[in-house]
Write a protein that holds these residues in place. Sequence first.
Motif, short mmCIF file in Angstrom:
data_model
loop_
_atom_site.label_atom_id
_atom_site.label_comp_id
_atom_site.label_asym_id
_atom_site.label_seq_id
_atom_site.Cartn_x
_atom_site.Cartn_y
_atom_site.Cartn_z
N ASP A 1 -3.50 -14.61 6.31
CA ASP A 1 -2.95 -15.71 5.72
C ASP A 1 -3.72 -17.15 6.65
OD1 ASP A 1 -1.08 -15.04 3.80
OD2 ASP A 1 0.03 -14.24 5.32
N SER B 1 -2.57 -9.22 5.56
CA SER B 1 -2.34 -10.30 4.58
C SER B 1 -3.47 -11.40 4.77
CB SER B 1 -1.08 -10.94 4.77
OG SER B 1 -0.84 -11.00 6.21
N PRO C 1 11.70 -20.20 0.89
CA PRO C 1 11.45 -20.44 -0.63
C PRO C 1 10.13 -21.16 -0.53
CG PRO C 1 13.24 -21.77 0.32
CD PRO C 1 12.80 -20.81 1.24
N VAL C 2 9.54 -21.75 0.42
CA VAL C 2 8.26 -22.36 0.35
C VAL C 2 7.27 -21.41 0.27
CG1 VAL C 2 6.53 -23.77 1.71
CG2 VAL C 2 9.00 -24.44 1.69
N ASP C 3 7.03 -20.21 0.72
CA ASP C 3 6.10 -19.13 0.55
C ASP C 3 5.64 -18.76 -1.06
OD1 ASP C 3 4.99 -18.54 3.15
OD2 ASP C 3 6.94 -17.55 3.76
N ALA C 4 4.84 -18.53 -1.20
CA ALA C 4 4.37 -17.91 -2.43
C ALA C 4 5.13 -16.72 -2.71
CB ALA C 4 2.85 -17.28 -2.46
N GLN C 5 5.35 -16.39 -4.27
CA GLN C 5 6.10 -15.14 -4.42
C GLN C 5 5.28 -14.27 -5.06
OE1 GLN C 5 9.67 -14.75 -4.98
NE2 GLN C 5 9.69 -16.33 -3.45
N LEU C 6 5.34 -12.94 -4.48
CA LEU C 6 4.27 -11.62 -4.58
C LEU C 6 4.78 -11.53 -6.01
CD1 LEU C 6 2.17 -9.60 -3.88
CD2 LEU C 6 3.82 -8.70 -3.07
N ILE C 7 3.69 -11.21 -6.94
CA ILE C 7 3.92 -10.66 -8.25
C ILE C 7 3.27 -9.16 -8.09
CG2 ILE C 7 3.19 -10.54 -10.74
CD1 ILE C 7 2.58 -13.55 -10.31
N ARG C 8 2.15 -8.98 -7.75
CA ARG C 8 1.64 -7.28 -7.67
C ARG C 8 0.42 -7.39 -6.78
NH1 ARG C 8 -1.83 -4.86 -12.04
NH2 ARG C 8 -3.01 -6.71 -12.92
N LEU C 9 0.05 -6.34 -6.28
CA LEU C 9 -1.46 -6.15 -5.89
C LEU C 9 -2.10 -5.28 -6.70
CD1 LEU C 9 -0.30 -4.95 -2.22
CD2 LEU C 9 -0.65 -7.16 -2.94
N ARG C 10 -3.37 -5.15 -6.55
CA ARG C 10 -4.22 -4.41 -7.37
C ARG C 10 -5.41 -3.99 -6.42
NH1 ARG C 10 -7.56 -7.96 -11.00
NH2 ARG C 10 -6.30 -9.85 -10.35
N GLU D 1 7.70 -7.75 3.10
CA GLU D 1 6.76 -8.32 3.92
C GLU D 1 7.13 -9.86 3.84
OE1 GLU D 1 2.81 -8.35 2.93
OE2 GLU D 1 1.91 -9.07 4.82
N LEU E 1 0.82 -1.45 -0.03
CA LEU E 1 -0.02 0.05 0.15
C LEU E 1 0.76 1.17 -0.05
CD1 LEU E 1 -3.05 -0.66 2.39
CD2 LEU E 1 -2.51 -1.41 0.18
#
Lengths: 334, 255
Positions: free
Chosen positions: B129, B127, B213-222, B91, B26
């Motif tokens: 989660d 987040s 490395p197990v966590d998801a890789q952030l691409i972007r927010l919308r 994060e 944000l």
Amino acid sequence: MILCWVEPGPSGWEETTRGCLTMARGLAGRLGARLVAFTVGAQPDPVGLDELGRLGVEHVHVCAPDDPAYLPAAWGRWLAEAAGSGRACAVLVPGTDRGHEVLAHAAVRLGVAMVANVTEIGLDESGQPRRITRARWAGSVLEESVLPAGPTLASTAPHAVVATEVAVAGTPTVRVHPGAVDPADARVRLVEHIPPASTGVSLATARVVVGGGRGVGDPEGFVVLEQLASLLGGALGVSRAVTSAGWRPHTEQVGQTGTKIAPDLYIACGISGAIQHMAGCRSAKRILAINTDPAAPILAQASHAVVADVHQVVPALVEEITRRRANGGPDRPR
Amino acid sequence: MEIAVCVKRVPAPGGTVTLSEDEKSLDARNLGFTIGPHEECAIEEATRLAGIHGGRVTVLTVGPDEALEQLRAAMSFGADRGVHVRTEDGELGPVATATALAVAIRDTEWDGGGPDLVLLGNEAPDSADYQVGIRLAHVLDLPCLTGLKSLQVDDAAITGRREAAGGWDVFAAPRPAVVTVREGLNTPRYPSLPGRLRAKKRPVQTRTAVPDPVDAQLIRLRVVQIPRTQAELLATGPDLAGELADLLETWGVLA
Ligand SMILES: Cc1cc2nc3c(=O)[nH]c(=O)nc-3n(C[C@H](O)[C@H](O)[C@H](O)COP(=O)(O)OP(=O)(O)OC[C@H]3O[C@@H](n4cnc5c(N)ncnc54)[C@H](O)[C@@H]3O)c2cc1C
């Protein structure tokens, strides 16, 4: 296969489960994979089984431990075992308390990530279901991410997918598997269920909610809001500013960390319309905002608005309705 | 009794949200930061329990340098000491966060060897989660109760209630345990001035966390575009109440 944990509701499967199965079916179709439902306890009855068939389920994996009581860690382990033995490429659960809890335990067992509040699952370059879109900030922001490895463990955001049924449904096959409880998984136990108290109109299901925010001014200001709510057969809801101030109990809070409401009409009095508040009332069919500030964010999300002081508008409205009722007035044609 | 509370620094947006230029967070330039409501209740519960049973409250956070502000805030509510697990590049995901918390808890000195109770919010407000508490419990080999809105702690056991279909599910577990809570558990007090002054002097231990490395890789927010209804503005004349009552009638909510 795509494995989907299904949660029974008071009658039939929970709506969140039906939405989850609908998303899972779409994914199974794209991947040419089988859709398998996973449940713990008794086998689904014929009606429940037919409904699963109409939702696209081909097979039901029933895990039948000696004691069917809810055991979060054990259920997670059994879900993980079913995913492993069936080589599932994705495991989906509805985004409910139990769904999240069971899936998180399963994720630990499988040593993979878990993504919550998913609204869409896409395929990555290798054709695996690992491109994820999910809701953050109670649905105000969407996050796109990619999972590094499978299987994909996802909870579906409530209302992300509207449940649909297939045109030609088969009856799913069923297989019952034993469920052995590891003592470590039995440390957390469900000891009692307390049913809902059946008094009064519940905020979550009320047809009309009269909401009060900081603009109501003080605890006494809520008396007239309660009168309006009761005249309309509705419930009182409040903002967090009100519960934090100790004016009203948290059970009345609407929003991200309060109750989610979906009334026909929400009358928001002296509420600014912060995203965390709107997260709880977005499903209202109509919002009537009463606010002194013409620039308040709520006016951009309301269907109707009165720019005026709540202390004048609400008492006058209560008086008007009371007067009409006393006259057997025009609002009571029957 | 040794109680650990885990909190997260999150932005506190108001009516609208906008994103940073790289669309990965944000736009925080005009935002305040806070601890989420669930976690405020966790801190309140921890200090309440420490008051009843005696003992110490340790607050932990995984976050950037600025998250020290939230540690101090937690200490002004009554926590005795803090652990700041610093993150460098944005994060962390839930796997990395749970691991960082577990390592920090293991490396901290506790009377009796470990905490009797580890409290977290059921989910972070940003987040969401829904898993950090459960993952943390597995690493520490403790039972985990989630989503509680009431909590009783005695010498041997922990019990608490979670909302379920309008009623309640009552859960129990032996002590020690990890417990995730929700707003409504209690009504947090505002910190007193002496509390705030004391907080500045309380000890904070600093460590570093790494991504997993197990966590998801952030691409972007919308940002979700909410369809902006142009609210129909009702004139505020002398017969406003009559007009409103007519409207309610048309909508079928007066009958
Ligand atoms: C993580 C997180 C979670 C949150 N969860 C929730 C949640 O679940 N629910 C929730 O509500 N909030 C939640 N909040 C808080 C939220 O951000 C807002 O602070 C809160 O909703 C503001 O409440 P309000 O609209 O009553 O107060 P304000 O924002 O102060 O607004 C008061 C409004 O009243 C109007 N007003 C003042 N006087 C009058 C008058 N006499 N007549 C008419 N109008 C008047 C003002 O113009 C203003 O628009 C959360 C915040 C965070 C950070």
